[in-house]
Design a protein around this motif. Sequence first.
Motif, PDB file in Angstrom:
ATOM      1  N   PRO A 185     -56.474  63.636  -2.965  1.00 15.16           N
ATOM      2  CA  PRO A 185     -55.314  64.289  -3.568  1.00 15.16           C
ATOM      3  C   PRO A 185     -54.855  65.528  -2.792  1.00 15.16           C
ATOM      4  CG  PRO A 185     -57.281  64.677  -4.879  1.00 15.16           C
ATOM      5  CD  PRO A 185     -57.656  63.714  -3.797  1.00 15.16           C
ATOM      6  N   LYS A 186     -55.715  66.062  -1.951  1.00 12.79           N
ATOM      7  CA  LYS A 186     -55.371  67.285  -1.216  1.00 12.79           C
ATOM      8  C   LYS A 186     -54.632  66.972   0.089  1.00 12.79           C
ATOM      9  CE  LYS A 186     -57.480  71.578   0.342  1.00 12.79           C
ATOM     10  NZ  LYS A 186     -58.733  72.292   0.541  1.00 12.79           N
ATOM     11  N   CYS A 187     -55.170  66.047   0.904  1.00 15.33           N
ATOM     12  CA  CYS A 187     -54.566  65.784   2.211  1.00 15.33           C
ATOM     13  C   CYS A 187     -54.058  64.347   2.361  1.00 15.33           C
ATOM     14  CB  CYS A 187     -55.557  66.100   3.329  1.00 15.33           C
ATOM     15  SG  CYS A 187     -56.931  64.938   3.434  1.00 15.33           S
TER      16      CYS A 187
ATOM     17  N   SER B  21     -57.154  58.496   3.488  1.00 10.57           N
ATOM     18  CA  SER B  21     -57.767  57.368   2.772  1.00 10.57           C
ATOM     19  C   SER B  21     -59.254  57.241   3.089  1.00 10.57           C
ATOM     20  CB  SER B  21     -57.050  56.075   3.136  1.00 10.57           C
ATOM     21  OG  SER B  21     -57.195  55.818   4.516  1.00 10.57           O
ATOM     22  N   LYS B  22     -59.787  58.116   3.936  1.00 13.91           N
ATOM     23  CA  LYS B  22     -61.199  58.032   4.312  1.00 13.91           C
ATOM     24  C   LYS B  22     -62.032  58.938   3.405  1.00 13.91           C
ATOM     25  CE  LYS B  22     -60.413  56.571   8.919  1.00 13.91           C
ATOM     26  NZ  LYS B  22     -61.242  55.865   9.798  1.00 13.91           N
ATOM     27  N   LEU B  23     -62.822  58.310   2.536  1.00  9.78           N
ATOM     28  CA  LEU B  23     -63.684  59.029   1.612  1.00  9.78           C
ATOM     29  C   LEU B  23     -65.130  58.696   1.914  1.00  9.78           C
ATOM     30  CD1 LEU B  23     -61.688  58.297  -1.649  1.00  9.78           C
ATOM     31  CD2 LEU B  23     -61.456  60.264  -0.142  1.00  9.78           C
TER      32      LEU B  23
ATOM     33  N   ARG C 119     -66.500  62.851  -1.112  1.00 15.90           N
ATOM     34  CA  ARG C 119     -65.781  63.880  -0.370  1.00 15.90           C
ATOM     35  C   ARG C 119     -64.796  63.213   0.575  1.00 15.90           C
ATOM     36  NH1 ARG C 119     -68.202  68.978  -0.373  1.00 15.90           N
ATOM     37  NH2 ARG C 119     -70.255  68.991  -1.277  1.00 15.90           N
ATOM     38  N   CYS C 120     -63.732  63.922   0.843  1.00 18.67           N
ATOM     39  CA  CYS C 120     -62.775  63.468   1.839  1.00 18.67           C
ATOM     40  C   CYS C 120     -63.399  63.663   3.209  1.00 18.67           C
ATOM     41  CB  CYS C 120     -61.475  64.264   1.722  1.00 18.67           C
ATOM     42  SG  CYS C 120     -60.282  63.859   2.991  1.00 18.67           S
ATOM     43  N   ALA C 121     -63.308  62.644   4.066  1.00 18.77           N
ATOM     44  CA  ALA C 121     -63.879  62.733   5.404  1.00 18.77           C
ATOM     45  C   ALA C 121     -63.063  63.651   6.300  1.00 18.77           C
ATOM     46  CB  ALA C 121     -63.968  61.343   6.017  1.00 18.77           C
ATOM     47  N   LYS C 122     -61.804  63.872   5.953  1.00 17.03           N
ATOM     48  CA  LYS C 122     -60.922  64.688   6.788  1.00 17.03           C
ATOM     49  C   LYS C 122     -60.985  66.168   6.426  1.00 17.03           C
ATOM     50  CE  LYS C 122     -56.131  64.882   8.350  1.00 17.03           C
ATOM     51  NZ  LYS C 122     -54.804  64.288   8.189  1.00 17.03           N
ATOM     52  N   CYS C 123     -60.765  66.507   5.152  1.00 14.16           N
ATOM     53  CA  CYS C 123     -60.689  67.923   4.761  1.00 14.16           C
ATOM     54  C   CYS C 123     -61.903  68.398   3.985  1.00 14.16           C
ATOM     55  CB  CYS C 123     -59.418  68.186   3.943  1.00 14.16           C
ATOM     56  SG  CYS C 123     -59.429  67.455   2.294  1.00 14.16           S
TER      57      CYS C 123
END
Length: 70
Positions: free
Chosen positions: A47-49, A52-54, A62-66
């Motif tokens: 929802p933040k960034c 699609s990578k979790l 957790r989001c893998a990006k942010c």
Amino acid sequence: MQKVTITLNDEIWSWWKKNGWINLSQLAEKELKRLRQMDERVLGNCPKCTSSKLKFDGNDFRCAKCGYEF
């Protein structure tokens, strides 16, 4: 690695005793990995960034990006 207790019914236990070459630990690990991957796909996007990578760390997604925690 965390330990997992597997409960088998009598039918599966007798089948496994006849097929002892099957490693139940590896089988359970593969199944848990498959379930984790399905959960990661079902959750959708961050929802933040909107990535699609979790990733699942054993307790939380957790989001893998942010790094946003669900």
